[in-house]
Scaffold this motif. Sequence first.
Motif, PDB file in Angstrom:
ATOM      1  N   LEU A  64       0.972  -1.262   0.151  1.00 44.35           N
ATOM      2  CA  LEU A  64      -0.124  -0.053   0.089  1.00 44.35           C
ATOM      3  C   LEU A  64       0.981   1.219  -0.059  1.00 44.35           C
ATOM      4  O   LEU A  64       0.552   2.208  -0.650  1.00 44.35           O
ATOM      5  N   GLY A 116       1.988   1.917  -3.504  1.00 46.82           N
ATOM      6  CA  GLY A 116       1.054   2.640  -4.299  1.00 46.82           C
ATOM      7  C   GLY A 116       1.074   4.114  -4.033  1.00 46.82           C
ATOM      8  O   GLY A 116       0.835   4.890  -4.872  1.00 46.82           O
ATOM      9  N   LYS A 153      -1.321   6.260  -5.962  1.00 50.17           N
ATOM     10  CA  LYS A 153      -2.422   5.180  -6.313  1.00 50.17           C
ATOM     11  C   LYS A 153      -2.991   4.802  -4.700  1.00 50.17           C
ATOM     12  O   LYS A 153      -1.940   4.511  -3.993  1.00 50.17           O
ATOM     13  N   TRP A 185      -4.119   1.785  -3.623  1.00 47.55           N
ATOM     14  CA  TRP A 185      -4.590   0.227  -4.121  1.00 47.55           C
ATOM     15  C   TRP A 185      -5.494  -0.494  -3.206  1.00 47.55           C
ATOM     16  O   TRP A 185      -6.128  -1.535  -3.820  1.00 47.55           O
ATOM     17  N   GLN A 227      -7.987   0.586  -2.662  1.00 46.68           N
ATOM     18  CA  GLN A 227      -9.322   0.883  -3.465  1.00 46.68           C
ATOM     19  C   GLN A 227      -9.987  -0.438  -4.347  1.00 46.68           C
ATOM     20  O   GLN A 227     -11.088  -0.699  -4.660  1.00 46.68           O
ATOM     21  N   LEU A 228      -8.945  -1.101  -5.046  1.00 53.58           N
ATOM     22  CA  LEU A 228      -9.141  -2.234  -5.820  1.00 53.58           C
ATOM     23  C   LEU A 228      -9.682  -3.145  -5.122  1.00 53.58           C
ATOM     24  O   LEU A 228     -10.393  -4.075  -5.677  1.00 53.58           O
ATOM     25  N   HIS A 233     -11.459   9.352  -4.958  1.00 54.53           N
ATOM     26  CA  HIS A 233     -10.060   9.032  -4.873  1.00 54.53           C
ATOM     27  C   HIS A 233      -9.284   9.844  -3.501  1.00 54.53           C
ATOM     28  O   HIS A 233      -8.503   9.138  -3.127  1.00 54.53           O
ATOM     29  N   TRP A 265      -9.979   7.632  -0.758  1.00 53.47           N
ATOM     30  CA  TRP A 265      -9.130   6.396  -0.573  1.00 53.47           C
ATOM     31  C   TRP A 265      -7.619   6.437  -0.253  1.00 53.47           C
ATOM     32  O   TRP A 265      -7.048   5.636   0.290  1.00 53.47           O
ATOM     33  N   THR A 318      -6.139   4.555   2.726  1.00 53.66           N
ATOM     34  CA  THR A 318      -4.923   3.905   2.566  1.00 53.66           C
ATOM     35  C   THR A 318      -3.581   4.421   3.509  1.00 53.66           C
ATOM     36  O   THR A 318      -3.001   3.547   4.032  1.00 53.66           O
TER      37      THR A 318
END
Length: 205
Positions: free
Chosen positions: A111, A114, A119, A121, A123-124, A134, A137, A141
Amino acid sequence: MAEKKISPWVKAALDWGPLIVFFVAFNRLKDGTYAILGTDYSGFVVATALFIPLIAASTLILWALTRKISAMQIATLVLVLIFGGLSVWLNDPTFFKMKPTIIYLLFAGILGAGLIRGKAWLQLVMNEAIPMAHEGWMILTKRFVGLFLALAVANEIVWRTMSDEIWVDFKTFGLPIILIVFIMSQTKLFERHGIEKEEGDEAEK
C-alpha cells in the motif's frame, strides 16, 4: 470470468472456519506432546499442521464458488504455507507466530508503494463495498498503512513476551476486533468522501 455470488454465511464459514478450528485444536492439545512418525510435537505445532490444509481447502472452495480470490487472500495463503510449513517441518512454532508480522509488513509495503505513485491500491479491494472518491481512498490507505505497521509491532511484542495461550487469543480475537473497530472508526471519512452507488453506475455508462 464474472464473480459468482455466494451466501454471506458460507463466505464467513470459509473465511473464519480454519482459524476457529486452529483455536479449538490448540486449546484441546496445548498441554500435550504428540509422537508422530517418531518425532514429538507440541500441541501448538499439531494445531498448526491442521490449520494449513484447512485454509488451503477453504481458499480453493471459495475460488470454486465465486471464481474470485483477492490478492490479500492469495498472499495470506502463501505465507501460511511457507511459515506454517516451516513450523511443522522444523518443529518450531516461532515461524507461525511470525506470520502475522510478515503479512502486515507486506500489506503496509504494498500500500505504501502505491501511495508513493499516487495510487490507492486499497480501492481495488474495497471499492465495491465502500464507493468513495480518490481523495478519500488516499486518506484511508495512509491510515491502513499506519494500522498494519502498528499491528506488526503488536504481534512481535505479544509472541515474544507473552505465553502461547495469550498469542493464540490475540491472533484469533484481538487482531480481527482491532480491524473491525478501525474500519468502524472511519465512518466520518466514508461520509465525507462517499459516492452514491447510483452515481457510480451512471458514470460507468
